[in-house]
Design an enzyme around this catalytic site. Structure first.
Site, PDB file in Angstrom:
ATOM      1  N   SER A   2       1.753  63.262  15.219  1.00  0.00           N
ATOM      2  CA  SER A   2       1.146  62.992  13.906  1.00  0.00           C
ATOM      3  C   SER A   2       2.187  62.471  12.920  1.00  0.00           C
ATOM      4  CB  SER A   2       0.479  64.255  13.348  1.00  0.00           C
ATOM      5  OG  SER A   2      -0.308  63.961  12.212  1.00  0.00           O
ATOM      6  N   PRO A   3       2.926  61.422  13.275  1.00  0.00           N
ATOM      7  CA  PRO A   3       4.004  60.932  12.402  1.00  0.00           C
ATOM      8  C   PRO A   3       3.542  60.443  11.040  1.00  0.00           C
ATOM      9  CG  PRO A   3       3.537  59.341  14.136  1.00  0.00           C
ATOM     10  CD  PRO A   3       2.803  60.603  14.494  1.00  0.00           C
ATOM     11  N   TYR A  53      -6.363  63.797  26.258  1.00  0.00           N
ATOM     12  CA  TYR A  53      -6.665  62.615  25.453  1.00  0.00           C
ATOM     13  C   TYR A  53      -7.898  61.949  26.052  1.00  0.00           C
ATOM     14  CZ  TYR A  53      -2.111  63.228  23.204  1.00  0.00           C
ATOM     15  OH  TYR A  53      -1.037  63.722  22.501  1.00  0.00           O
ATOM     16  N   HIS A  63       1.342  71.774  26.752  1.00  0.00           N
ATOM     17  CA  HIS A  63       0.831  71.260  25.482  1.00  0.00           C
ATOM     18  C   HIS A  63       0.908  72.260  24.324  1.00  0.00           C
ATOM     19  CE1 HIS A  63      -1.996  67.769  24.214  1.00  0.00           C
ATOM     20  NE2 HIS A  63      -1.263  68.151  23.191  1.00  0.00           N
TER      21      HIS A  63
END
Length: 290
Positions: free
Chosen positions: A210-211, A55, A130
């Site tokens: 990614s909700p 990130y 990941h």
């Protein structure tokens, strides 16, 4: 705030978490603004923060979000002893793109740097692989995590973007507490490939990334009649309805919506108060199936 058990451990965290990614990509807010967002999340009772070594803007900026979260925790006036930070390793950011790297040598090194970025004075709460890389077996790539657990550098291990078969292989190597796969009303693969059912059965925490369906969906949630109507009926945002949909899908789900504004995390917390009936969930399912 509602609590959820982390996997089969004796650790309980807030029923909703904070996703740190938007605070570290290109176009990110200032460090001060980001720290204020994290502090507000803590004020609201959030005790689970999701991050990753990738990130960041690019490889030169690696581990930015982990360092940011550590600084926010260090400067918070309240008690942070019960805050769980879950990070990830295994993605690279060359020129800002996303590529997989399951090389054990790389993972061993990035675990070490993540440990230092998060303070270096206690084990990483949760380290997640990941994404499985095609050039290395899951067994090879998880060996560094197993070593780090034995060395006291990692407390718990999770996986991300894994199938059921891959999760099972991972669990043959090391205890797994969480699975982080993409899941939202437009991407319901975990319902169909058995991952969500497997997590429920085995007591693993499922973290949906990614909700809100990504930037394209995020900006147009109001255009989905079922979501817009429910938001109006319940006097909440369309984002609250999507998070409530996730909660309604399974008790093993712990939503981790990203935020880069205080108003966003305040809104997300309201979702815990929203309850959707089976019929309301099915209505959203039908309208987002295509």
């Amino acid at each position: 705030m509602e609590k959820k058990q982390l996997g089969n451990t004796d650790v309980y965290v807030s029923g909703i978490g904070l996703g740190g990614m938007p605070m570290s990509l290109s176009g990110r807010p200032s460090e001060t603004d980001s720290i204020n967002v994290i502090h507000r999340a803590l004020d609201l009772g959030i005790t689970f923060i999701d991050t990753a070594d990738s990130y960041c803007k690019d490889e030169s900026d690696k581990h930015h979000n982990e360092r940011l979260i550590h600084k926010a925790l260090q400067t918070y006036n309240g008690d942070v002893s019960n805050v769980v930070v879950a990070t990830k390793g295994g993605l690279m950011r060359p020129q800002g793109s996303w590529t997989r790297n399951g090389n054990p040598k790389h993972l061993r090194e990035t675990i070490r740097v993540s440990f230092e970025a998060l303070g270096g004075n206690k084990p990483i709460d949760v380290w997640q692989y990941h994404a499985p890389a095609p050039d290395y077996t899951i067994e090879e790539s998880l060996a560094p995590a197993k070593e780090a657990v034995a060395a006291g550098i990692i407390k718990f291990v999770g996986v991300s973007n894994f199938s059921v078969e891959q999760i099972q292989r991972a669990r043959d190597i090391i205890d797994i507490v969480s699975v982080q796969n993409q899941y939202n009303p437009w991407h319901r693969q975990p319902e169909f490939d058995g991952v969500l059912e497997y997590c429920e059965k085995e007591g693993l925490t499922f973290l949906p990334w990614s909700p809100f369906g990504g930037s394209r969906r995020h900006e147009n949630l109001q255009d989905i009649p079922a979501i817009a109507k429910l938001a109006k009926e319940k006097n909440v945002s369309v984002y609250c309805i999507v998070l409530a949909w996730l909660h309604a899908k399974s008790t093993c789900i712990l939503p981790i919506p990203g935020a880069s504004k205080i108003s966003s995390i305040e809104d997300s917390v309201h979702a815990l108060e929203v309850k959707l009936s089976h019929d309301q969930v099915q209505r959203i399912d039908r309208e987002t199936a295509s």
